[in-house]
Design a protein around this motif. Structure first.
Motif, mmCIF file in Angstrom:
data_model
loop_
_atom_site.group_PDB
_atom_site.id
_atom_site.type_symbol
_atom_site.label_atom_id
_atom_site.label_comp_id
_atom_site.label_asym_id
_atom_site.label_seq_id
_atom_site.Cartn_x
_atom_site.Cartn_y
_atom_site.Cartn_z
ATOM 1 N N VAL A 17 0.836 -1.205 0.000
ATOM 2 C CA VAL A 17 0.000 0.000 0.000
ATOM 3 C C VAL A 17 0.870 1.254 0.000
ATOM 4 O O VAL A 17 0.643 2.181 -0.785
ATOM 5 C CB VAL A 17 -0.971 -0.011 1.200
ATOM 6 N N LEU A 18 1.882 1.270 0.865
ATOM 7 C CA LEU A 18 2.777 2.425 0.895
ATOM 8 C C LEU A 18 3.523 2.592 -0.437
ATOM 9 O O LEU A 18 3.660 3.703 -0.932
ATOM 10 C CB LEU A 18 3.783 2.295 2.044
ATOM 11 N N GLY A 19 3.979 1.509 -1.003
ATOM 12 C CA GLY A 19 4.664 1.563 -2.287
ATOM 13 C C GLY A 19 3.776 2.113 -3.383
ATOM 14 O O GLY A 19 4.213 2.898 -4.229
ATOM 15 N N ALA A 23 4.637 5.579 -5.317
ATOM 16 C CA ALA A 23 4.801 5.534 -6.775
ATOM 17 C C ALA A 23 3.802 6.469 -7.461
ATOM 18 O O ALA A 23 4.143 7.166 -8.422
ATOM 19 C CB ALA A 23 4.631 4.114 -7.275
ATOM 20 N N ARG A 24 2.579 6.511 -6.962
ATOM 21 C CA ARG A 24 1.549 7.377 -7.532
ATOM 22 C C ARG A 24 1.944 8.847 -7.390
ATOM 23 O O ARG A 24 1.844 9.629 -8.343
ATOM 24 C CB ARG A 24 0.229 7.101 -6.829
ATOM 25 N N TYR A 25 2.410 9.225 -6.207
ATOM 26 C CA TYR A 25 2.837 10.602 -5.968
ATOM 27 C C TYR A 25 4.009 10.969 -6.874
ATOM 28 O O TYR A 25 4.037 12.044 -7.477
ATOM 29 C CB TYR A 25 3.219 10.773 -4.497
ATOM 30 N N THR A 26 4.966 10.061 -6.991
ATOM 31 C CA THR A 26 6.144 10.315 -7.812
ATOM 32 C C THR A 26 5.758 10.484 -9.279
ATOM 33 O O THR A 26 6.258 11.387 -9.965
ATOM 34 C CB THR A 26 7.156 9.164 -7.658
ATOM 35 N N MET A 27 4.866 9.645 -9.785
ATOM 36 C CA MET A 27 4.450 9.749 -11.190
ATOM 37 C C MET A 27 3.665 11.031 -11.453
ATOM 38 O O MET A 27 3.843 11.666 -12.498
ATOM 39 C CB MET A 27 3.605 8.534 -11.596
ATOM 40 N N LYS A 28 2.795 11.426 -10.530
ATOM 41 C CA LYS A 28 2.051 12.677 -10.708
ATOM 42 C C LYS A 28 3.005 13.860 -10.766
ATOM 43 O O LYS A 28 2.853 14.757 -11.596
ATOM 44 C CB LYS A 28 1.053 12.878 -9.564
ATOM 45 N N LYS A 29 3.993 13.854 -9.886
ATOM 46 C CA LYS A 29 4.988 14.926 -9.861
ATOM 47 C C LYS A 29 5.786 14.953 -11.163
ATOM 48 O O LYS A 29 6.018 16.013 -11.743
ATOM 49 C CB LYS A 29 5.911 14.713 -8.664
ATOM 50 N N TYR A 30 6.184 13.777 -11.657
ATOM 51 C CA TYR A 30 6.945 13.682 -12.901
ATOM 52 C C TYR A 30 6.116 14.168 -14.088
ATOM 53 O O TYR A 30 6.604 14.897 -14.949
ATOM 54 C CB TYR A 30 7.403 12.244 -13.125
#
Length: 69
Positions: A17-19, A23-30
């Motif tokens: 769940v944490l992963g 990953a979702r936050y990182t992709m949105k930022k990217y």
């Protein structure tokens, strides 16, 4: 024995769940920093095919691209 297995499973679930959220936050930022395509790219693509696109055509293609994503 059973407690150890449950702790391992609980750790795997929490890690998954944490992963996912990291990953979702990182992709949105990217994606916000590096958008996949913009109007200049569409204009260059159409120009390379031998057409001089109007602003209306570029907007139409852009709307189709964003609607399909």
């Amino acid at each position: 024995m059973l407690g150890d297995i449950l702790l391992i499973l609980l750790g795997l679930i929490i890690g998954g769940v944490l992963g996912f959220f990291i990953a979702r936050y990182t992709m949105k930022k990217y994606m916000k920093k590096n958008p996949p395509i913009n109007e200049k790219m569409i204009e260059a693509m159409m120009s390379s095919m031998g057409r001089k696109p109007s602003q209306k055509q570029v907007k139409q293609v852009m709307n189709q691209m964003t609607r399909n994503m």
